[in-house]
Structure formats: C-alpha cells, structure tokens
Motif scaffolding. Structure first.
Motif, PDB file in Angstrom:
ATOM      1  N   THR A  29      -4.964  16.711  17.592  1.00 52.71           N
ATOM      2  CA  THR A  29      -5.494  15.352  17.706  1.00 52.71           C
ATOM      3  C   THR A  29      -6.609  15.148  16.681  1.00 52.71           C
ATOM      4  O   THR A  29      -7.129  16.108  16.112  1.00 52.71           O
ATOM      5  CB  THR A  29      -6.062  15.097  19.112  1.00 52.71           C
ATOM      6  OG1 THR A  29      -7.122  16.021  19.361  1.00 52.71           O
ATOM      7  CG2 THR A  29      -4.988  15.239  20.188  1.00 52.71           C
ATOM      8  N   VAL A  30      -6.980  13.889  16.529  1.00 47.79           N
ATOM      9  CA  VAL A  30      -8.151  13.579  15.711  1.00 47.79           C
ATOM     10  C   VAL A  30      -9.379  13.930  16.550  1.00 47.79           C
ATOM     11  O   VAL A  30      -9.599  13.348  17.613  1.00 47.79           O
ATOM     12  CB  VAL A  30      -8.165  12.094  15.286  1.00 47.79           C
ATOM     13  CG1 VAL A  30      -9.469  11.763  14.565  1.00 47.79           C
ATOM     14  CG2 VAL A  30      -6.966  11.786  14.398  1.00 47.79           C
ATOM     15  N   ARG A  31     -10.135  14.906  16.102  1.00 45.43           N
ATOM     16  CA  ARG A  31     -11.305  15.392  16.840  1.00 45.43           C
ATOM     17  C   ARG A  31     -12.530  14.531  16.602  1.00 45.43           C
ATOM     18  O   ARG A  31     -13.449  14.521  17.409  1.00 45.43           O
ATOM     19  CB  ARG A  31     -11.649  16.824  16.412  1.00 45.43           C
ATOM     20  CG  ARG A  31     -10.590  17.829  16.733  1.00 45.43           C
ATOM     21  CD  ARG A  31     -10.844  19.210  16.184  1.00 45.43           C
ATOM     22  NE  ARG A  31     -12.191  19.511  15.782  1.00 45.43           N
ATOM     23  CZ  ARG A  31     -12.704  20.733  15.760  1.00 45.43           C
ATOM     24  NH1 ARG A  31     -11.980  21.763  16.133  1.00 45.43           N
ATOM     25  NH2 ARG A  31     -13.935  20.941  15.358  1.00 45.43           N
ATOM     26  N   GLY A  32     -12.563  13.854  15.490  1.00 42.13           N
ATOM     27  CA  GLY A  32     -13.711  13.022  15.155  1.00 42.13           C
ATOM     28  C   GLY A  32     -13.579  12.519  13.738  1.00 42.13           C
ATOM     29  O   GLY A  32     -12.654  12.888  13.015  1.00 42.13           O
ATOM     30  N   GLY A  33     -14.482  11.664  13.369  1.00 46.97           N
ATOM     31  CA  GLY A  33     -14.471  11.126  12.022  1.00 46.97           C
ATOM     32  C   GLY A  33     -15.587  10.126  11.838  1.00 46.97           C
ATOM     33  O   GLY A  33     -16.275   9.758  12.786  1.00 46.97           O
ATOM     34  N   ASP A  34     -15.752   9.705  10.607  1.00 45.37           N
ATOM     35  CA  ASP A  34     -16.807   8.758  10.296  1.00 45.37           C
ATOM     36  C   ASP A  34     -16.619   8.321   8.850  1.00 45.37           C
ATOM     37  O   ASP A  34     -15.602   8.622   8.220  1.00 45.37           O
ATOM     38  CB  ASP A  34     -18.182   9.407  10.493  1.00 45.37           C
ATOM     39  CG  ASP A  34     -19.288   8.393  10.785  1.00 45.37           C
ATOM     40  OD1 ASP A  34     -19.076   7.178  10.618  1.00 45.37           O
ATOM     41  OD2 ASP A  34     -20.377   8.842  11.175  1.00 45.37           O
ATOM     42  N   ASN A  35     -17.620   7.639   8.328  1.00 45.35           N
ATOM     43  CA  ASN A  35     -17.631   7.308   6.906  1.00 45.35           C
ATOM     44  C   ASN A  35     -19.005   7.650   6.374  1.00 45.35           C
ATOM     45  O   ASN A  35     -19.986   7.708   7.116  1.00 45.35           O
ATOM     46  CB  ASN A  35     -17.277   5.837   6.664  1.00 45.35           C
ATOM     47  CG  ASN A  35     -18.184   4.902   7.405  1.00 45.35           C
ATOM     48  OD1 ASN A  35     -19.391   4.925   7.232  1.00 45.35           O
ATOM     49  ND2 ASN A  35     -17.605   4.075   8.266  1.00 45.35           N
TER      50      ASN A  35
END
Length: 138
Positions: A29-35
C-alpha cells in the motif's frame, strides 16, 4: 543482520509508476507521501510497500534513464523474489505491462525482466529449489 529496507527512485510520473508496482505487489500500500522541493525542484513523493520494505517514488524526473543496452554508469536493474511468477506476469499484463525480456534457462529458477514507466529494469525471480547451491548456480 542487514536487509534492504527501501529503494528511492526518481520517476517521470507517479500514477503510471504506481500502477506498475501495484500490479506487481498487490499486497503493498501507499504508506505515506507529501510534496516538497528538492534542490529547487518541486516534487511529490510517496512510499509504497509494507511495514518492512518499500519503494520511494519522487516525481518530476527529468530526461531519460540510462540506455540499458550500454555499459554506462548507473543502475542496471533490481530484482524481487516471487512465489508465483506466472501470476505476477498475468497481473502486470492485465495492467498493460509486457515482459521486456525472458531470463536464462535454469532448472532451479525462472525469471523475467520488465521495464517500468520510467525506464528502470525490474527483474522478478521464482526459485524452484530451496537448496542454496542450486538456487545460486550460474
């Protein structure tokens, strides 16, 4: 003991990259993210994986990946082990990705290579033996 935790890749496009790896790793899964900004370039990033291993994708990659048929410096490929290579090939085919090249004939393993949307070569291996001397026979 050491183990590989993550690979950090600069990619051209997050959605197409994620589509490739979601087909290969349906349980991740997508565990996290940002910009953020990386040396003056705006980018989005995500961590895609499980609780122990993941891939980091950073978008807005510029230019082309290295020519995989050359001897130029850079990443040649990375590999993952699967317990069912046929199922993995089918999942990727259903997502629109075809095998780029087959692996060598070997009685103790099957492998294939794909090229992801940013031009990285990814190998997938299914071992047909648990005996290290057979698995690692070249």
């Amino acid at each position: 003991m050491l183990h590989l935790e993550h690979i950090n890749l600069v990619v051209k496009d997050l959605p197409s990259t994620l589509a490739f790896y979601q087909a290969a790793f349906p349980n991740w899964t997508v565990r996290g993210g940002d910009n953020d900004t990386w040396y003056g370039t705006a980018r989005n990033w995500i961590h895609f994986g499980d609780d122990y291993q993941y891939l980091t994708f950073n978008d807005n990659g510029q230019g082309d990946n290295r020519d995989l048929t050359s001897n130029r410096l850079g990443l040649a490929h990375f590999a993952f082990v699967t317990v069912n290579l046929s199922a993995l090939i089918s999942r990727l085919a259903n997502a629109g990705f075809e095998v780029a090249k087959p692996g060598a004939d070997n009685p103790f393993r099957k492998n294939v290579y794909f090229i992801d949307p940013s031009g990285y070569e990814v190998e997938f291996v299914e071992y047909l033996s648990d005996i290290p001397a057979q698995r690692n026979r070249y």
